[in-house]
Design an enzyme around this catalytic site. Structure first.
Site, PDB file in Angstrom:
ATOM      1  N   SER B  55     -20.486  76.897  19.804  1.00  0.00           N
ATOM      2  CA  SER B  55     -20.245  75.462  19.726  1.00  0.00           C
ATOM      3  C   SER B  55     -19.074  75.196  18.784  1.00  0.00           C
ATOM      4  O   SER B  55     -18.579  76.096  18.111  1.00  0.00           O
ATOM      5  CB  SER B  55     -21.500  74.742  19.231  1.00  0.00           C
ATOM      6  OG  SER B  55     -22.525  74.838  20.197  1.00  0.00           O
ATOM      7  N   HIS B  57     -16.237  73.745  19.958  1.00  0.00           N
ATOM      8  CA  HIS B  57     -15.024  73.653  20.777  1.00  0.00           C
ATOM      9  C   HIS B  57     -15.107  72.476  21.747  1.00  0.00           C
ATOM     10  O   HIS B  57     -14.349  72.416  22.714  1.00  0.00           O
ATOM     11  CB  HIS B  57     -14.825  74.939  21.576  1.00  0.00           C
ATOM     12  CG  HIS B  57     -14.789  76.181  20.751  1.00  0.00           C
ATOM     13  ND1 HIS B  57     -13.871  76.366  19.744  1.00  0.00           N
ATOM     14  CD2 HIS B  57     -15.562  77.307  20.767  1.00  0.00           C
ATOM     15  CE1 HIS B  57     -14.080  77.558  19.182  1.00  0.00           C
ATOM     16  NE2 HIS B  57     -15.103  78.144  19.779  1.00  0.00           N
ATOM     17  N   HIS B 219     -11.059  80.008  16.451  1.00  0.00           N
ATOM     18  CA  HIS B 219     -12.015  80.055  15.342  1.00  0.00           C
ATOM     19  C   HIS B 219     -11.274  80.217  14.025  1.00  0.00           C
ATOM     20  O   HIS B 219     -11.842  80.636  13.026  1.00  0.00           O
ATOM     21  CB  HIS B 219     -13.000  81.216  15.506  1.00  0.00           C
ATOM     22  CG  HIS B 219     -13.576  81.314  16.868  1.00  0.00           C
ATOM     23  ND1 HIS B 219     -13.010  82.093  17.856  1.00  0.00           N
ATOM     24  CD2 HIS B 219     -14.631  80.697  17.420  1.00  0.00           C
ATOM     25  CE1 HIS B 219     -13.730  81.950  18.963  1.00  0.00           C
ATOM     26  NE2 HIS B 219     -14.707  81.114  18.733  1.00  0.00           N
TER      27      HIS B 219
END
Lengths: 333, 333
Positions: B55, B57, B219
């Site tokens: 999660s 994104h 990330h």
């Protein structure tokens, strides 16, 4: 200041050039004076809708130009009202003889310049009506505003009045529907961070590491109070309660709910806010019949969100559901 | 850390609850194990598409569940791969007997867990194919990845393969189209700021006041180099040149261009980037036949953007244009 721009003084023009390159079939971008027009020119028999305001709130308003919504958007410099000659040029360009509706967020510069432009257009024989959007319940008067500020209801009014115009309804009726949306809509917002106007180069205001501004305006205007950061549940209640109490919204009402990110808040957090909002509305007996969750009216990269509720009826729901095809809002087509 | 959340450990669940409340007619949200399924259940005769990943994104991937795109999305914790049992549960739920396509961004945890889930599903008699998305040209190996990372091509592959599945094409063909999109797509990104994972509570990495990370991962993984902030023109060239040279894209090619905000970058800046991109593509003889500009694949509130190009052909264009109805992407309906 960290931004993906070239010269700060060119950012609005270059963003408009980007829109012109991206959406040639959907919008026509005019420069000097700047305005974005629905491609294909005036639609015979249709009332034309024009809105605008300072840049830095994208996709509002330029992203809402197209079938079923605006005929033109008039962007000023960042957080600065468009000039009367810009608005007049847009008004002349879109008029198909059925009249032009100006949808104006209530900021002093915007209202003055739209009024001057309307007078100039009327002198040219164009029938112009204006609807003032003043949905923000946070404060009565503010840094740039006498009365309440105009925020999230603007885009809902643009969508619904745009659908009415698409049905070739007369100007007085389209304006009446737009006023009804404004009369039935209320908003409030919160900021977790400031934003930086490119040509200023420094944050518009300062917030402590653990502070939030409750009732903030979309240019960073002060709200009701500055306080320690609360939870999503607390924030949602702080925004929703004043909205509900103001109209007031009552048990049994059907509402459209807009949860809007101000630019720097992730969609994940907006969904968390919507989750709280849905629970609070259910507890008050309100039915959310339509919703819109995302980043639709921004303050550059400000972290924060706004909540808007509009009390809906069958006609407003049908107009909301009608087809729309703009860069930022599209369905039914 | 400034976020509109309740407890950091609840943010993914509460965001999913918000999606469930917001889109009851479009998606069904399952909990424990978590996955988001297209409403109405499996479509007889149709290959089902499943994607997923950490999660943070959003709207990727949960916002792309619906007609013409994904049948299910499987969200892990923030920036953490979903577990094999989650993926297996989603795979079982969507299978209509025509097989299931897994679309997997190339991160080590994701690929391992999707492989395990595929094995488990095959043991249950479900026909599963997997396509690995590895479009990021920035670096060969990275913090969480062997080989190239998967980024913006993921959502383009989901849209195009989803349209092919909607035409009831067989699994091998849908998988082949998905692989073709990946083979013809390249991406690269840049960060102007870090992001903060809610449960970590501090920025994933540090960037100086005047620095940017060129080739960043979604990330916050290191890219090619850290350097002084450049202009929009410089940044666009830095991202586009490696993309163009890698495939390579050649004069005469038709491309789909995605200019994607990473969460904290205003739409105005993305339009400025698109303006530069359009000029550079024209100078290289490339024709941008379709574009998508906005915030579609994020790294929480990271400031920055990614550019993706996919070399298109008539079939891919027709599939891109086909109707889609998901929370985050909608047209033709």
């Amino acid at each position: 200041m960290k931004k993906i721009i070239n010269r700060p003084e060119d950012v609005v023009t270059e963003a408009l050039q980007g829109m012109a390159a991206a959406y040639p079939g959907q919008v026509t971008v005019h420069f000097a004076p700047d305005f974005i027009q629905r491609a294909g020119g005036p639609v015979p028999g249709k009332v034309a809708l024009v809105s605008g305001g300072g840049s830095g709130h994208e996709p509002l308003h330029a992203g809402f130009v197209g079938l079923g919504m605006l005929d033109a958007a008039v962007p000023g410099a960042v957080f600065t009202s468009p000039t009367p000659d810009q608005i007049q040029a847009a008004t002349q360009a879109v008029d198909a003889g059925a009249g032009v509706l100006h949808i104006v967020k209530n900021y002093t510069g915007d209202t003055l310049n739209f009024e001057m432009a309307a007078d100039l257009a009327r002198a040219d024989g164009i029938d112009v009506e204006a609807v003032l959007i003043n949905d923000d319940v946070a404060v009565q008067d503010s840094l740039y505003t006498a009365g309440r500020r105009g925020t999230g209801v603007a885009l809902i009014a643009e969508k619904i009045a745009g659908a009415a115009a698409e049905q070739l309804r007369p100007l007085a009726e389209v304006a009446g529907i737009c006023r009804r949306v404004n009369a039935r809509g209320r908003s409030m917002g919160i900021a977790l961070s400031s934003c930086t106007v490119p040509q200023a180069g420094r944050p518009t205001f300062e917030l402590g590491e653990d502070e939030m501004e409750v009732g903030v305006g979309i240019h960073g205007e002060p709200g009701r109070r500055r306080m320690k950061l609360a939870t999503a549940a607390g924030i949602t209640a702080m925004l929703l309660e004043p909205i509900l109490d103001d109209l007031p919204f009552l048990a049994g009402d059907r509402v459209l709910a807009l949860v809007n990110g101000l630019g720097g808040t992730p969609l994940m957090e907006l969904y968390v806010v919507y989750n709280e909002l849905a629970k609070l509305c259910a507890a008050r007996g309100l039915t959310i019949v339509r919703n819109l969750i995302g980043t639709y009216m921004t303050s550059l990269e400000m972290a924060g969100c706004t909540i808007t509720l509009v009390k809906m009826d069958d006609e407003l729901i049908a107009l909301w559901d009608a087809p729309v095809q703009t860069p930022a809002l599209r369905w039914g087509i």
